[in-house]
Write a protein that holds these residues in place. Sequence first.
Motif, PDB file in Angstrom:
ATOM      1  N   ASN A  62      -1.811  22.923 -14.003  1.00  0.00           N
ATOM      2  CA  ASN A  62      -2.314  23.902 -13.042  1.00  0.00           C
ATOM      3  C   ASN A  62      -2.784  23.815 -11.802  1.00  0.00           C
TER       4      ASN A  62
ATOM      5  N   THR B 131      -0.749  29.295 -18.420  1.00  0.00           N
ATOM      6  CA  THR B 131      -0.989  29.865 -17.668  1.00  0.00           C
ATOM      7  C   THR B 131      -0.880  31.312 -17.739  1.00  0.00           C
TER       8      THR B 131
ATOM      9  N   ILE C 207      -5.963  32.305 -22.337  1.00  0.00           N
ATOM     10  CA  ILE C 207      -5.662  30.988 -21.453  1.00  0.00           C
ATOM     11  C   ILE C 207      -6.356  30.282 -22.572  1.00  0.00           C
TER      12      ILE C 207
END
Length: 506
Positions: free
Chosen positions: A413, A257, A233
């Motif tokens: 996200n 992601t 990440i």
Amino acid sequence: MKKILLRSLTSFFAVTMLFVACTKEDKDVTLESKLATSETTKIFNTSATVIGFVVSTGSGISEKGVCYSTSPEPTIAGDKVIFTADSVITATFEVTLTGLDFATKYYARAYAITVGGVLYGEELSFTTLPNVPTVTTAVFTAMSGTTAQGGGEVSDDGRGAITQRGVCYSVLPNPTLEHCKDSITSDGKAVGTFTSSISKLKQKTKYYVKAFATNSGGTGYGTEVSFTTPASIVKLYAAGAFQGWDPAAAKDSLMNTETDPIVRGFIYFPAAGEFKFVAQKSWTGTAYGLGSAAGILSTAADAGNLSVPSAGYYQFAIDMINMTYTAIKTDWGIIGSGTAGGWDSDQNMTYSAFFRSWFATIPLTAGEIKFRANDGWDINFGGPDGKLTAGGDNIAVSTAGTYSVMMNLSSPNNYKYSVTQWGIIGSATAGGWDSDQNMTPNANNTWTITANLTVGEFKFRANDGWDINLGGTPSNISWGGDNIVVSTAGTYTITLDLVNGTYTIL
């Protein structure tokens, strides 16, 4: 007459695939004439080996070997291989049949030519192996720091049933099944394309991959491809002229992601200017600036600044493996059967720098809506329950009315939206803390109400619930902020400005 001549040869001839000891021919030994052929050995896709055994006396043998055909009862008039290898006369001989067709059934007989005629052994049959399958390897892409996806295609099975197909991979070049026993996928047993998913990889590591397919003839491989996994990440911040070149104060960020290695996010620039991406909220770590050309990143200490040509809300997509990026300026709207323009035209939204969100206060009918950028479908968001995903499902509007629709893309996200109607509630209102006093929407993303207030407190809240509420001072309003104090009773006109993040009590 022929049988009498053959018996007079007093020879014995046998062919076997098993180990047979070599013995010299002995003209003093006379055996009853016999001939037998039993097996072959070393069968491949284009060749097979036959071992013969001959004992003879009398007139002797002038030629010996193996004849073969794809039809039963082959003779020396067809294909044959003459044994000429040894200089010492031996009873055992070995010949190799070459130039055979793959995956084909053959019939073979040992033969011996004597003055009395041709002797043939018993007929045996064998089938050559198929060719190994023809395979190509598809491009592999790292989906995260620990996963990758690609595949391959089996275009020809080599006339043999596919027993296994997939990919083998390694941190070393030229991976094979032999060397990658724990790094193999199993993706079917057929001709055609297939998809392979690889997991449990190491971050920031280069891998080599080959597609493969196996039949009874062996294993065929595609060409080798490679990919490099990123850090699992990655989160980057933007620091530049638009926020005082202060990484510690950076609010805008981008992230990837676990399933998408591309680092994505949105940043608002109030004016044209320069900036850099940083991996942490300081200048002491890695900073990403301009590489050798536009769209190329560099971490060199002397890398130039990145820039945007005009004010606006930009979507960034960064490929950390290839060190490239794209920047697309976006203007947002709402479209769908629930809007006045249906699915044909967008209802424009207004960006709030204060709330880092987009707003549109518009009438909606029962139907569906989506958010999209630049009046097109290349970039669009949807999804249920206030959560947005790229290309997500249409958003249902169950009840007609005028709403303030908010879209917040400031947290990568964790994109969100809300469809709201506003009111005030509190001890200073007629309904106390039990019921809302509804406000009236306006086209400029403001809501107003004229109401009698007593000394006390109140807050703004949406949809008669506490999930979305605002409080605080007129110059410091915030989500879930403090109650607003009313120190003097009276009739007031209260206006909530969602775009500018302010309110007035007049």
